[in-house]
Design an enzyme around this catalytic site. Structure first.
Site, PDB file in Angstrom:
ATOM      1  N   GLU A  41      60.211  93.627  53.245  1.00 44.41           N
ATOM      2  CA  GLU A  41      59.500  94.730  53.980  1.00 44.41           C
ATOM      3  C   GLU A  41      58.604  94.205  55.132  1.00 44.41           C
ATOM      4  O   GLU A  41      58.063  93.147  54.978  1.00 44.41           O
ATOM      5  CB  GLU A  41      58.281  95.275  52.910  1.00 44.41           C
ATOM      6  CG  GLU A  41      57.826  96.818  53.325  1.00 44.41           C
ATOM      7  CD  GLU A  41      56.733  96.991  52.491  1.00 44.41           C
ATOM      8  OE1 GLU A  41      56.396  96.599  51.420  1.00 44.41           O
ATOM      9  OE2 GLU A  41      56.000  97.990  52.900  1.00 44.41           O
ATOM     10  N   ARG A 266      58.610  84.192  40.947  1.00 39.41           N
ATOM     11  CA  ARG A 266      58.347  83.828  42.196  1.00 39.41           C
ATOM     12  C   ARG A 266      57.486  82.619  42.313  1.00 39.41           C
ATOM     13  O   ARG A 266      57.194  82.055  41.448  1.00 39.41           O
ATOM     14  CB  ARG A 266      57.090  84.959  42.717  1.00 39.41           C
ATOM     15  CG  ARG A 266      55.961  85.090  41.988  1.00 39.41           C
ATOM     16  CD  ARG A 266      55.082  86.512  42.264  1.00 39.41           C
ATOM     17  NE  ARG A 266      54.830  86.539  43.759  1.00 39.41           N
ATOM     18  CZ  ARG A 266      55.083  87.366  44.643  1.00 39.41           C
ATOM     19  NH1 ARG A 266      55.818  88.430  43.888  1.00 39.41           N
ATOM     20  NH2 ARG A 266      54.848  87.458  45.828  1.00 39.41           N
ATOM     21  N   LYS A 276      51.281  88.821  51.139  1.00 42.81           N
ATOM     22  CA  LYS A 276      50.898  89.291  52.515  1.00 42.81           C
ATOM     23  C   LYS A 276      49.647  90.015  52.860  1.00 42.81           C
ATOM     24  O   LYS A 276      49.324  89.734  53.734  1.00 42.81           O
ATOM     25  CB  LYS A 276      52.227  90.271  52.911  1.00 42.81           C
ATOM     26  CG  LYS A 276      53.545  89.323  53.166  1.00 42.81           C
ATOM     27  CD  LYS A 276      54.572  90.261  53.707  1.00 42.81           C
ATOM     28  CE  LYS A 276      55.407  91.071  52.347  1.00 42.81           C
ATOM     29  NZ  LYS A 276      56.747  91.531  52.880  1.00 42.81           N
TER      30      LYS A 276
HETATM   31  P1  ATP Z   1      54.152  89.602  49.032  1.00 43.41           P
HETATM   32  O1  ATP Z   1      53.728  89.574  47.488  1.00 43.41           O
HETATM   33  O2  ATP Z   1      53.724  88.516  49.534  1.00 43.41           O
HETATM   34  O3  ATP Z   1      53.565  90.957  49.811  1.00 43.41           O
HETATM   35  P2  ATP Z   1      56.382  91.187  48.642  1.00 43.41           P
HETATM   36  O4  ATP Z   1      57.130  90.806  47.569  1.00 43.41           O
HETATM   37  O5  ATP Z   1      55.636  92.258  48.705  1.00 43.41           O
HETATM   38  O6  ATP Z   1      55.792  89.573  48.967  1.00 43.41           O
HETATM   39  P3  ATP Z   1      58.805  91.660  50.272  1.00 43.41           P
HETATM   40  O7  ATP Z   1      58.833  91.626  51.683  1.00 43.41           O
HETATM   41  O8  ATP Z   1      59.112  92.626  49.371  1.00 43.41           O
HETATM   42  O9  ATP Z   1      57.501  90.960  50.039  1.00 43.41           O
HETATM   43  O10 ATP Z   1      59.823  90.450  49.705  1.00 43.41           O
HETATM   44  C1  ATP Z   1      61.131  90.227  50.230  1.00 43.41           C
HETATM   45  C2  ATP Z   1      61.791  89.292  48.830  1.00 43.41           C
HETATM   46  O11 ATP Z   1      61.357  88.132  48.980  1.00 43.41           O
HETATM   47  C3  ATP Z   1      61.862  90.117  47.428  1.00 43.41           C
HETATM   48  O12 ATP Z   1      63.034  90.018  47.117  1.00 43.41           O
HETATM   49  C4  ATP Z   1      60.835  89.378  46.718  1.00 43.41           C
HETATM   50  O13 ATP Z   1      60.943  89.262  45.517  1.00 43.41           O
HETATM   51  C5  ATP Z   1      60.693  87.781  47.442  1.00 43.41           C
HETATM   52  N1  ATP Z   1      59.569  87.042  47.524  1.00 43.41           N
HETATM   53  C6  ATP Z   1      58.474  87.744  47.851  1.00 43.41           C
HETATM   54  N2  ATP Z   1      57.390  86.585  47.523  1.00 43.41           N
HETATM   55  C7  ATP Z   1      57.958  85.682  46.940  1.00 43.41           C
HETATM   56  C8  ATP Z   1      57.760  84.466  46.240  1.00 43.41           C
HETATM   57  N3  ATP Z   1      56.299  83.995  46.325  1.00 43.41           N
HETATM   58  N4  ATP Z   1      58.596  83.828  45.669  1.00 43.41           N
HETATM   59  C9  ATP Z   1      60.109  84.017  45.436  1.00 43.41           C
HETATM   60  N5  ATP Z   1      60.440  85.407  46.151  1.00 43.41           N
HETATM   61  C10 ATP Z   1      59.512  86.032  46.705  1.00 43.41           C
HETATM   62 MG    MG Z   2      57.604  93.782  48.118  1.00 42.31          MG
END
Ligand code: ATP
Ligand code: MG
Length: 569
Positions: A41, A266, A276
């Site tokens: 995102e 994760r 984020k």
């Molecule tokens: P955050 O929790 O940091 O806001 P998010 O999951 O909202 O992260 P996205 O942009 O939706 O961020 O993530 C893109 C991809 O990266 C998704 O498939 C998500 O599952 C993966 N991802 C995000 N954070 C992690 C992490 N700490 N470890 C592994 N994969 C991750």
């Molecule tokens: Mg997300």
């Protein structure tokens, strides 16, 4: 900015449970090829956790000869910005992955998603609800209590269609209505309790402009986007396990292609945060100097700090992929960058806390050029000349007036080696009025040129140094952990992670460096002997005036941690 996209080898070479599933699917389902995707995102910069997901998704595609799509899940106009889109693409490219022509945006599917929403309304599976956000929350129930049905749940198909079309046409203000799936308010899974599919937001979108004033929820858009792209394996983090029944429900009711979702744990990294939302707070509230601050766990920050793509891919390979969450020690990440830089970084000499040494028996005005090895790990790196003279600087910590037990460096009467130069022996020292040592006097042995004595006598220490007449000075930034607590994500009740920021996470010094470093280029990496790996800052350096970031010290905590674990077993 300097281009640093280099070819790197496949990261996920170790096997993992997802690989096993994919291999089985390829056999049993007669799939021709797999398609995975990385779906960020664009609401912030990518962090090291995303690197795990990128390596996993692109790595699987590489390993099985398939494709990995790159899709921006840009369904929420309020938090998304074009700056983030750019940085995310830069970071994925920098890591060494190529999505070729497979760049997609969920916003490109808005029309299709809208049509599907109408389809659900026509099937009696979605309704327009007038409850506000607060009321929806109250009606939702809890983990132990069922929810309550919305009083608007039984509107006719005609009324729902009419209202939804008027929502799209902009007739209602933000928050006045939502479109909700009609599933089951008593479901044990809260995600199934008539979740919101669309909300009204009269906001510009970074790609669709003012075309839309209703936007799909992530949960409604995500599974369908995967379906549109024919994703075979939709890999996401564990928190989406509970959302899977909802994704299944949408795909089933819409009667469209159904990807297989697989969840993995994760990445959590010690002494930092990987959310984020929290990273944005650090930036917005000025605790760091931007998303690419070298203390940040973002890929932009790590890159500026001196991390290489290969080191991050190796790290992702080493941590593996499983279902159980754990906290990975930052020491492992540091181990990976040390291992990589050990092979590629040129060794040089720099002094962080200078103490002047006068070599009293060395001819005044004389300069010699000493031969120095650029990298003992890399025979192709060659040699260079380092100027030496009567006055040099060493580290303040390398001298003690009265040596502590086990201190073998410089003290009155003791002899040490100056790297690539001579043996020197301390004869005297000078203090200022406050008792601080400000100058050391030594004699040198001319027969030890190059660093060895013809009579084979030994010294117990080798010190790095720079020539006082020839050295240059430069700003050097020393970084430490951003948080003082190991896991700033699990804190005692009422504590804010901000309270745990390490006040000494950045220390700025003016260091003295050997003159060969004057013309070093932004992004270049070095090992300052005995002090660590450093890189030339890509933002604040000027031609002839490099600023250095310490990437990592030479102290290997990871090996220590491993030894401790082995001892316990
Ligand atoms: P955050 O929790 O940091 O806001 P998010 O999951 O909202 O992260 P996205 O942009 O939706 O961020 O993530 C893109 C991809 O990266 C998704 O498939 C998500 O599952 C993966 N991802 C995000 N954070 C992690 C992490 N700490 N470890 C592994 N994969 C991750
Ligand atoms: Mg997300």
């Amino acid at each position: 900015m300097e281009e640093r996209h280099e070819p790197v080898s496949s990261a996920i070479s170790a096997t993992n449970f997802i690989k096993t599933i994919v291999a089985e699917d390829l056999k049993s389902k007669g799939l021709k090829q797999i398609i995975t995707r990385f779906p960020p995102e664009p609401n912030g910069y990518l962090h090291i956790g995303h690197a795990k997901s990128i390596c996993l998704n692109f790595g699987l595609a590489e390993d099985f000869g398939g494709h990995c799509n790159f899709r921006f899940d840009d369904t929420n106009p309020s938090k998304e910005e074009a700056e983030y889109v750019e940085s995310i693409m830069d970071d994925v490219r920098w890591l060494g992955f190529d999505w070729e022509n497979r760049l997609y945006y969920a916003s490109d599917y808005f029309e299709q998603l809208y049509d599907w929403a109408e389809k659900l309304i026509k099937k009696g599976k979605a309704f327009v609800c007038d409850l506000n956000a607060e009321e929806i929350k109250q009606y939702r129930g809890t983990l132990t209590e069922p929810g309550k049905e919305s009083p608007y749940r039984n509107r006719t198909v005609e009324e729902n269609l009419d209202l939804f079309r008027r929502m799209r046409a902009g007739e209602f203000p933000d928050g006045a209505k939502t479109l909700r799936a009609k599933i089951d308010m008593a479901s044990g899974n809260i995600n199934m309790r008539d979740p919101v599919m669309y909300r009204i937001k009269h906001e510009e979108h970074h790609r669709t402009g003012s075309k839309w004033c209703i936007y799909p929820m992530y949960d409604y858009a995500h599974g369908q986007s995967d379906s549109i792209e024919g994703i075979t394996h939709s890999i996401c983090t564990m928190e989406y396990e509970d959302h899977r029944p909802l994704y299944d429900w949408y795909l089933q009711e819409l009667e469209i292609y159904h990807p297989r979702q697989i969840e993995f744990a994760r990445l959590n990294l010690s002494h930092t945060v990987l959310s984020k939302r929290k990273l944005l707070r650090l930036v917005k509230e000025g605790f760091v100097k931007g998303w690419d601050d070298p203390r940040m766990p973002t890929l932009a920050g790590l890159r500026r700090r001196g991390y290489t793509p290969q080191s991050i891919r190796n790290f992702c390979d080493r941590i593996g992929v499983g279902k159980k969450e754990s906290l990975v020690d930052t020491a492992l990440l540091e181990f990976c960058i040390r291992e990589d830089l050990n092979k590629r970084a040129r060794r040089v000499m720099a002094v962080l806390n200078p103490l002047k040494v006068v070599i009293t028996n060395y001819p005044e005005g004389q300069t010699e050029l000493m031969d120095a090895v650029n990298n003992p790990e890399d025979p192709d790196a060659g040699n260079r000349k380092v100027p030496f003279g009567r006055e040099i600087y060493i580290e303040l910590e390398d001298f003690m007036e009265e040596p502590a037990k086990g201190f073998f460096r410089l003290f009155p009467g003791n002899e040490v080696r100056l790297r690539y130069a001579y043996f020197i022996k301390c004869t005297n020292f000078i203090k200022d009025s406050k008792g601080n040592i400000i100058e050391i006097h030594c004699t040198y042995d001319p027969s030890t040129r190059g660093g060895d004595a013809p009579d084979k006598r030994k010294v117990k220490s080798t010190l790095h140094w720079v020539s006082a007449l020839h050295c240059i000075s430069a700003e050097v930034r020393l970084y430490d952990k951003l948080f003082l607590t190991e896991d700033p994500n699990t804190l005692p009740e009422g504590k804010d992670f901000i309270e745990y920021i390490n006040p000494d996470s950045l220390i700025v010094k003016t260091a003295l460096l050997e003159p060969s470093l004057k013309e070093s280029k932004a992004g270049e990496v070095f090992q300052f002997e005995r002090l660590g790996y450093f890189c030339v800052d890509t933002v604040d350096s000027l031609p002839g005036r490099p600023v250095f970031n310490r990437t990592v010290t030479l102290k290997d905590e990871w090996v220590k941690i491993q030894n401790r674990i082995h001892k316990k077993q």
